[in-house]
Every structure is written in structure tokens, then in C-alpha cells.
Design a protein around this motif. Structure first.
Motif: not given
Length: 710
Positions: A459-473, A511-522
Motif C-alpha cells: 500500500v502507498y496511499a493517504a494514511k488509513d485511506s486504503a487497505r493493502p493490495n494483495e496479490v498471489s502469483l 487494485a492495480l495489476a502488479p508489474e510482471r516481466a518475461k525474458q528469453i536469453e541465450i
């Protein structure tokens, strides 16, 4: 980039690599541990990328190491000085002095620039494999700097997809040794280092080490301050051959006044000079931090061992820099369009009484076993991480100054009674489980399979104004290594990444979607000259999604996470001892970036990501003498996400000479350095959301140092 440019880039890379890759003595490569030598360029086989005792040659990921010898010879005072030797690494604008840098890896910042949080105190790196945040880097106590390229969140979590930087501190040793190191240079540069350690009892089961340093990093530019006093102490207890417990303490006291650099006029930064500086805060900002880490390792058998790590970090911050900004925040007018042009100034996000805390507990269990003809090296990790920042922030408008000739004076101190206040909940929590299996398939084939499950709340919001955003991935990692011979291997890897939990939309709390990424490396790795030289050539494509779209940020106080950006390129890193007298560290990178999805910036390049960059540093020893020199270059870069201005390309040259002798029976080394020999005017980076904060590269400067080892 067209087809011919691609071929040209690949040809240049191959040409650079050819002299190193040409020799391949068919001898088995054994892991090389960090020995504590101040002179060795021998590349260590670290376990950062896998957390297991895996040689770099069998790790399906690009890893670059800058050893202590290079740090000493180049007089690397900051972490930015160290990583300029690594391909694909650049700099962003940093808010909290030069001891807390913000780095760019493979085009992406090492700290999230889209998650909802204050960027102050956000410099993130790893200390002996443990994440730390918002504290200065004490380079006087560093054995090596490791850069793990690409996503590493499957094993570490909370890391941006471009890679992570791991600072390895000096190791414990049973041999008693003490040293004194003094550096003085132009513009008030001074660094004093006292360190010592050894066995504390006759049976050598108790080991200790301490490092005390004070750095005053000079600058020719007005008002700039970068002072760091640091104390590091480590105690190790080895009761049996199977058990080791270490406890370390790090204290940092940083006083700084950030150099906001110069603004942009048109599409280029204005010409810098010593007096073109807008931050004349009457008092310096300050960060006082304490970090305690305890590590317990126990080997149950030759095949199985456990490692428990506990880290706690506490910091008190006093952030009172004066921030220049050409926009009048009250009216929205452009201050630089006045006659004469002005630069508005503020105490912006000032936090005179801030607190930061971070706690982490990690348990790693590793083991080896066979299933038929297959050999497995497994890793199971349970990880708990929490961080939080508290403290009221303030916004206070200050008198504007001349855009081209600021000459500020009589700037008032922050007046908390008159300033606009803001109090935020700023915290995150992560609980993670990782399983990894490295499988020797036979015939030179090795596979790596891993899964990580994260449960996070932020959470990053005005104090006591929002509950945390919970994500499982759940994030996967899969890699394959084909060992061509004892000294050569090919690898490929795919990896998903979870970087940041973006919290909630400030407009409606969704709730905002979390930042994700994917990579292919050789890539292709070689260990040459009996393992004294390593070379890694890698090609990758990296995509980050759910970046914040700020199109509605100022009109509707709303943020969407719909952005997507891509980075792809070729990187080459080499390190080692070419002969008894010649040692080298070199790098080259081609980095092509593009914003794939965004309301206003689609098709544009990422900020601070040069398309071409490279470095080479070589040392030649001749008896007691050593001579070194190097070139560090970057091509033109976009200065902001909208690509409204560019930072010109540059190449700087550094030189070094040293002489070893005996002083009262003790080894002593006197060394002279000249940085930016040809006094090039250049810019190291800018803030991707502002055209007013372009950092100026240091002019030519000379220093001399004396090191005595007792």
C-alpha cells in the motif's frame, strides 16, 4: 534498427570477443572462491544466480563480476563507479546523494518507477545476497560487485527484470591482517579506511573483522555535499567443520546535498558550469542506518545443508533538499518562459523526520541425490520480507532563481508550520516459497527448473485511506546448459518475473495489476587460460508489462497499469588475467528498447538506455610498478519517457599508476589516478519523468592514495 545495423552490431561483438575466445585449453574448470586478494583479476565462481555451488560455466544466465582489484585500481568511490565496467548497465537520476544510486540494467531501472511510492530513499541493491533499500553503499568494505543480468525474482523476489546488483563484503579470514588506506584528490576528495581482522582464539574457531571509513567525495559544483562515515564489523563462529555462524553489523552516517544537475533547453541539456546549481538547502540531508545480519549454516552430510539468514535494517532520514522544477505547481505555468527565465524551487517530498525499516528471514535447504542416471541438485527456499517507511512529507514553495545563472542566496529552512503536509501508508509484505532442481542429464546437458510462489501485500496511499493490495502469483524459470567441453558451454533460459506490487489507484482505491516481466536469453560462456579468464556472450529479449500509465495522473488523480515495454540486445563481458603481466576487464552492449503499450509514448525508446555502450580497462604490471587505463563509452540516450530530449553520447578515459614498496617491513602501495583525462563534458543520466534533472559527469580530476598492509 535495420538488418545491416544488426549484422554490424553482431560483427563488432564477435570481433571484440574473438581474441579472448581463441584459446581453449582442455582442462577441467574448478570453482574459484573469493580469496580476499587485492590484486587478483581471477573471476570467482559465485553462487548468486542459483544459490547453489554451481560454476558460472554451468549457470544458464549472464553474470558479471567486478573484483576488488578493479575497484582499488579505479578508485571506485561509488557503486556507479563499479558497474560502469559491466555491459548493459547505465545510470538514472538519484535523489539521495551519490552513495545511493539508481541504476539502469538492460534498459529498466533497478527500482520500480511506476509503483505508487515516493522515489526518495528508494535505491535498491543486494548486500551479500540480502536486499537492502534506501541506505548508502559503503564501497570501502567491498570485495566484489556482482551483476546478475535479467530477471532474478524466481530466487530472490522483489527484483526489477533488468537484473540485480549484489555487493559482496570483505570475507572473514583466520590470518591476522591490518591495513590503512588514505586517498586525497581534487575538489576536496578524501577517503580514509582502517580495517583489520583474523582469528580471535588459538583454535581459530572465532574469527573477526572490522572496517572503519570516512569518505568526503568532492565536487567542483556549488553546494554539493557527499560525506559518508561507515563502520562494518563481522564475527564468525565455526564450532565444527559442519557448522558456521556469522553476525555482521553495518552503520552508515551519510550527509549529502543532492546535485540536481542542469535542466534541458530544447532537446539538449544546457551547458553546465560550477555555479549552475539550484539546490542550496541551508542544511544538509542525512541518512543514519543500521543493518544487522545473522547467518547460520549447517552441513548435515556431504550432500545436504541448510542456511538460515536473518536481516534487519533501520534508518533515520532527514531529507531536506531544495528541488528545482520549471513548472509552477500552484498555477501550472512554465517558470522558464518568464523574462528573464526562472527556475521554480520547492521543498518537495521533504521528510525531515523519516523512518525506514526492513526485515527479512530466509531459509535455504540444498541437497544432491541421484534418480537412475540423473543427478539432481535441489534448492528449497522459504522467504519472508517486510519493509515500511514512515514520516510526514512537506511541500513548501521557495523563491525562484535565474534559469541560466541561479546564484541562490538566503534560502529559508523548511518551515513545517507553513508547508503543505502529506502522510502516507508506505509498506509492503512478501511471503515466498521457491523450489529449484538442477539436473545433470548426461552427455554435457544440464537443466534448471524452478518455481516461485509469492504472496504479497502493498500500500502507498493517504494514511488509513486504503487497505493493502494483495496479490498471489507463481513464476517459473527453465534453463538448459550444453557443455561443449570442459571450458565452453552454450545456454538458454526462459524466466518470468514479479517486480513490484503497484498498490491501488489513488482515484478510486481499486487494485492495480502488479508489474510482471518475461525474458528469453541465450548465450555462450568460456573459461580460458586454466580458468583465469571468463567470457560471456549473451543475446536476450525482455518484456515488462503493467507499467503505470500517467496520462490521467494530474488531471484526474488516476493511474492505470496498462503499459508494456521491451528491451532486447547483445551483451559481452570478459574478465581475467591474460598473462602474468596483463589483466583486463571489458564489456560491450547493444540495447534496443521500445515502449509497446502506453497512451502517449508507444513506439518510443526507454529513458537512459544507450543503444551502444562499452568499456575496457587493462592493467600491466612490471615488477613493483603497475599501470592501468581504460575507456568508458555510451552512445546517445533518450532523456525521458516521452523522448523530448536526448543526452549526447560520450567516451571518457581514465589512467592509473602505482608502485609497491616496503615501509618499515610492511607492504605499501602508492597510487595515482586521473579520471576523465581529456576533460570531456558529458551527462551520466536524467530523471525519466523530468527535463530539469540531468546529472553532469565529473570533470578531469586527479587523486593520490597510499595503502599500507600490516
Amino acid at each position: 534498427m535495420n538488418h545491416h545495423q544488426s549484422l554490424f552490431c553482431i560483427a563488432i561483438t564477435a570481433a571484440l570477443a574473438a581474441p579472448v575466445l581463441a584459446q581453449s585449453p582442455p582442462q577441467k574448470v574448478e570453482p574459484v572462491e573469493v580469496t580476499g586478494s587485492n590484486d587478483s583479476y581471477t573471476p570467482p565462481a559465485r553462487a548468486t544466480a542459483t544459490k547453489t555451488d554451481t560454476p558460472n560455466l554451468l549457470t544458464p544466465q549472464s553474470i558479471a563480476v567486478v573484483p576488488r582489484a578493479v575497484l582499488n585500481e579505479q578508485r571506485a568511490i561509488t557503486l556507479t563507479d563499479a558497474v560502469r565496467n559491466v555491459s548493459g548497465v547505465a545510470s538514472d537520476f538519484g535523489f539521495n546523494g551519490n552513495a545511493q544510486p539508481l541504476l539502469i540494467l538492460r534498459g529498466f531501472p533497478s527500482t520500480s518507477m511506476s509503483a505508487q511510492s515516493s522515489m526518495l530513499g528508494s535505491s535498491t541493491y543486494y548486500l551479500d545476497g540480502n536486499p537492502v533499500k534506501g541506505v548508502p553503499v559503503n564501497m570501502a568494505d567491498v570485495q566484489a560487485v556482482e551483476v546478475v543480468k535479467g530477471p532474478a525474482s524466481v530466487l530472490y523476489g522483489r527484483s526489477e527484470p533488468g537484473g540485480l546488483v549484489n555487493v559482496v563484503r570483505r570475507p572473514l579470514s583466520a590470518n591476522t591482517a591490518f591495513s590503512f588506506d588514505q586517498t586525497i584528490g581534487q575538489y576536496g576528495l578524501s577517503r580514509t579506511v582502517l580495517e583489520g581482522g583474523g582469528a580471535l582464539n588459538e583454535t581459530r574457531t572465532l574469527l573477526g573483522r572490522a572496517n572503519l571509513s570516512y569518505v568526503k567525495d568532492g565536487s567542483p559544483r556549488d553546494f554539493v555535499k557527499n560525506d559518508l562515515a561507515a563502520l562494518s564489523a563481522t564475527l564468525g563462529w565455526i564450532p565444527t567443520a559442519s557448522t558456521a555462524i556469522t553476525a555482521s553489523f553495518n552503520f552508515n552516517d551519510q550527509r549529502y546535498r543532492t546535485d540536481y544537475g542542469v535542466p534541458v533547453q530544447g532537446t539538449r541539456p544546457i551547458t553546465p558550469n560550477d555555479h549552475l546549481q539550484y539546490n542550496d538547502s541551508p542544511e544538509a540531508s542525512r541518512t543514519k542506518s543500521n543493518t544487522v545480519a545473522i547467518t547460520a549454516e549447517h552441513r548435515f552430510s556431504d550432500a545436504w545443508k541448510a542456511k538460515l539468514r536473518l536481516l534487519t535494517q533501520r534508518a533515520d532520514t532527514h531529507e531536506v533538499d531544495v528541488t528545482p522544477y520549471r513548472i509552477d505547481l500552484a498555477t501550472g505555468d512554465d517558470c522558464s518562459s518568464a523574462k528573464p527565465p526562472q527556475m521554480c524551487r520547492y521543498y518537495f517530498y521533504a521528510r525531515p523526520n523519516g523512518r525506514a525499516k526492513l526485515d527479512q528471514v530466509t531459509l535455504d535447504i540444498t541437497g544432491k541425490f541421484d534418480t537412475g542416471a540423473l543427478t539432481h541438485s535441489v534448492l528449497a527456499t522459504v522467504d519472508s520480507f517486510r519493509d515500511e517507511r514512515t514520516g510526514v512529507t512537506y511541500l513548501q514553495t521557495l523563491p525562484s532563481v535565474d534559469f541560466f545563472n541561479p546564484r541562490p542566496s538566503n534560502t529559508p529552512r523548511l518551515d513545517t508550520a507553513r508547508a503543505v503536509t502529506d502522510t502516507r501508508d508506505d509498506r509492503s509484505r512478501w511471503t515466498s516459497v521457491t523450489l529449484q532442481d538442477q539436473i545433470a542429464l548426461g552427455g554435457g546437458l544440464h537443466a534448471v527448473l524452478a518455481l516461485r510462489h509469492d504472496k504479497t501485500a502493498a500500500v502507498y496511499a493517504a494514511k488509513d485511506s486504503a487497505r493493502p493490495n494483495e496479490v498471489s502469483l507463481t513464476s517459473p524459470r527453465a534453463g538448459l546448459v550444453y557443455q561443449l567441453s570442459a571450458n565452453h558451454s552454450l545456454y538458454a533460459q526462459y524466466q518470468d518475473s514479479l517486480a513490484a506490487n503497484n498498490g491501488r489507484n489513488p482515484a478510486d482505491g481499486t487494485a492495480l495489476a502488479p508489474e510482471r516481466a518475461k525474458q528469453i536469453e541465450i548465450g555462450y560462456k568460456a573459461a580460458l587460460f586454466d580458468g583465469l579468464v571468463t567470457s560471456t556472450l549473451a543475446a536476450y529479449q525482455l518484456e515488462k508489462r503493467n507499467l503505470a500509465d500517467y496520462a490521467l495522473r494530474f488531471t484526474q488523480n488516476s493511474i492505470r497499469t496498462t503499459g508494456k515495454a521491451r528491451s532486447r540486445g547483445i551483451e559481452w563481458d570478459a574478465l581475467g588475467q591474460l598473462s602474468t603481466n596483463v589483466a583486463v576487464i571489458a564489456s560491450y552492449a547493444f540495447t534496443d528498447t521500445e515502449v509497446l503499450e502506453d497512451t502517449g509514448n508507444r513506439g518510443k525508446a526507454l529513458a537512459n538506455a544507450p543503444k551502444y555502450s562499452g568499456s575496457v580497462w587493462a592493467r600491466y604490471t612490471m615488477g613493483p610498478w603497475a599501470f592501468g587505463g581504460g575507456v568508458f563509452a555510451q552512445s546517445q540516450r533518450q532523456g525521458d519517457t516521452a523522448n523530448t530530449f536526448q543526452l549526447p553520447g560520450y567516451a571518457t578515459t581514465d589512467l592509473m599508476a602505482s608502485y609497491s614498496f616496503r615501509m618499515g617491513g610492511n607492504r605499501a602501495i602508492v597510487q595515482g589516478n586521473v579520471k576523465n583525462v581529456f576533460n570531456r563534458v558529458y551527462f551520466t543520466g536524467s530523471h525519466q519523468f523530468s527535463s530539469d534533472w540531468v546529472q553532469v559527469g565529473a570533470p578531469r580530476s586527479a587523486s593520490v592514495s597510499l595503502r599500507v598492509e600490516f
